[in-house]
Design a protein around this motif. Sequence first.
Motif, short mmCIF file in Angstrom:
data_model
loop_
_atom_site.label_atom_id
_atom_site.label_comp_id
_atom_site.label_asym_id
_atom_site.label_seq_id
_atom_site.Cartn_x
_atom_site.Cartn_y
_atom_site.Cartn_z
N CYS A 239 0.82 -1.21 0.00
CA CYS A 239 0.00 0.00 0.00
C CYS A 239 0.86 1.27 0.00
CB CYS A 239 -0.94 0.00 1.20
SG CYS A 239 -2.03 -1.44 1.21
N ASP B 140 -1.18 -3.95 7.66
CA ASP B 140 -1.94 -2.74 7.36
C ASP B 140 -3.42 -3.09 7.30
OD1 ASP B 140 -3.07 -0.42 6.45
OD2 ASP B 140 -1.57 -0.05 4.91
N ASP C 91 -5.87 -1.12 7.27
CA ASP C 91 -6.62 -0.18 6.44
C ASP C 91 -6.54 -0.53 4.96
OD1 ASP C 91 -7.68 1.37 8.32
OD2 ASP C 91 -6.44 3.13 7.99
N CYS C 92 -5.52 -1.28 4.58
CA CYS C 92 -5.28 -1.52 3.16
C CYS C 92 -5.83 -2.87 2.73
CB CYS C 92 -3.78 -1.41 2.88
SG CYS C 92 -3.33 -1.80 1.17
N TYR C 93 -5.11 -3.94 3.06
CA TYR C 93 -5.50 -5.25 2.56
C TYR C 93 -6.35 -6.04 3.55
CZ TYR C 93 -1.06 -5.99 5.04
OH TYR C 93 -0.04 -5.96 5.96
N SER D 34 -9.28 -4.57 5.40
CA SER D 34 -10.23 -3.56 5.87
C SER D 34 -11.65 -4.06 6.04
CB SER D 34 -10.22 -2.37 4.90
OG SER D 34 -10.63 -2.80 3.61
#
Length: 521
Positions: free
Chosen positions: A59, A75, A77-79, A81
């Motif tokens: 990301c 992450d 928020d990225c992969y 979420s």
Amino acid sequence: MKKVLFLILFTGIHCVKAQTTFINENFSSASGTTPPLGWTPFILAGSPLVDSFHFDNPCALVLNAPITSPAAMFDSDCYSSGGGAESVVLISPTFNASAASVVILEWNQYFRGGFGGQVYVLVSDGVTTDTAFTTTVSTPDPDFRSINISARAAGKATVNIIFQWTGDFSWYWIIDNVNVYAPASIDVGVIAIDSPLTGCGLSASENVTVRVKNFGTASQTLIPVSYSINGGAPVNAIILDTILPGDTISYTFSATANLSVPGLYSFNSWTSLVGDADSTNDSTLNYLVVHATPVATFPYSENFEGEALCGNASFACIPDGSCTLAGNWQNDTGDNIDWSTDEGGTPSGPTTGPATDHTTGTVTGNYLFTESSGGCNGQTTILTTPCLDISALANPVFTYWYHMNGLDMGKWYVYIDTGGTWTIVDSIIGPQQVAAADPWLIDTVSLLPYSGVLRIRLRGVTGTGFNSDIAIDDLNVFNIIPNDVGVIAIDSPLTSCGLSASENITIQIFNFGSSVQTSIP
């Protein structure tokens, strides 16, 4: 592939590294979701398709040295979420510390906290697991940790380090440069140069202060320490204080540094203790100090129209170091977040922030703002001028325009630096506008109490919620003249339906000068 350059200062004694290293991992051999040999990812909760540590920065998160790609990161928020709560771990290879009496764990990281995210660093001897580190609060970026894990690891034959993330759509964690070792008996080094600092009007006798750490297991005294400037002749001294194992002291050289000429100065500092087992950690190299050439041409102005947009499309605050300004005002490092460049309304608008910039009054004009969405409440951001030589100004002032629309609005402070000491000279707290379309307001700070070379700093602190986007524009330092007035806003008529043939026109007039004015055409 990562490349690491080691610079070693030799002092005539060849030191053989005697510490025992159990783990030294920078993840350079990892790729995708495949860890280095011996490391094991494990999913305790979440989706097996997405909830795993990654090493290829999918990301494009900002990595600040010494963190470099590849690095271990999770992450949410990225992969990850949309798959519900996550609990994932990354387990180190097993190592044997049965012969060690002291074991140290070190690593670099950046954890962005908020929304229930929490991270743990655990130490297991195969039977019992201890928590060496845990937090729910954002760390500095980057953050270095050094922890004595002897209570669980020393004397044990099967030890693992476990990195665990828990959360649910709760930002991210980056880990790099994991090092586990048993320190040598004799091992000291300079870990930081604390002064002098970059500034204005540096003198011919600046103090040089360094921090020296005892990495070893034996107390040390009579430690030779040196510094040099721009590769010049070393300045040598002896530290008489005793440094206990694992402790750090601050040492100020009696010999000062001549930094009176504006320019760039590169400092190196190192220890030269006889019998030191590890020469790679003796030195702090290339610490840079700038004696800046001050601005002496006025009026001096900054409207940010030449700045590239940075972070304006994001509903998250901007991490420290992410927005580099091309103009003379600079985003400071060492605070929490950056001032970012925007145009039109802020991402959280229209309930917070301005609708337009002040310079042009349009949606395409630039200004700086602090984004407080995404859990970035109560975060500090600092903006600083270059050095300003106001010696020739008879009545100098600093003015700036601000927009503080939002029910959760925070605050900011104006500071003056006149030789290394920052003094608060003004503050604005809470909402000052009630709508994004409300006019910008001007603040004026007299610089008459000061003389010579100084700097000005704006320190913003975001408020209690996302409705706290502070904005600033058109910063000016100039000499007040007696007669100087101008129209700063047209308040009415307003766009509406059914406007008449006799609409009132209301304007705001500001007296920029030093004399009372009347009968103004």
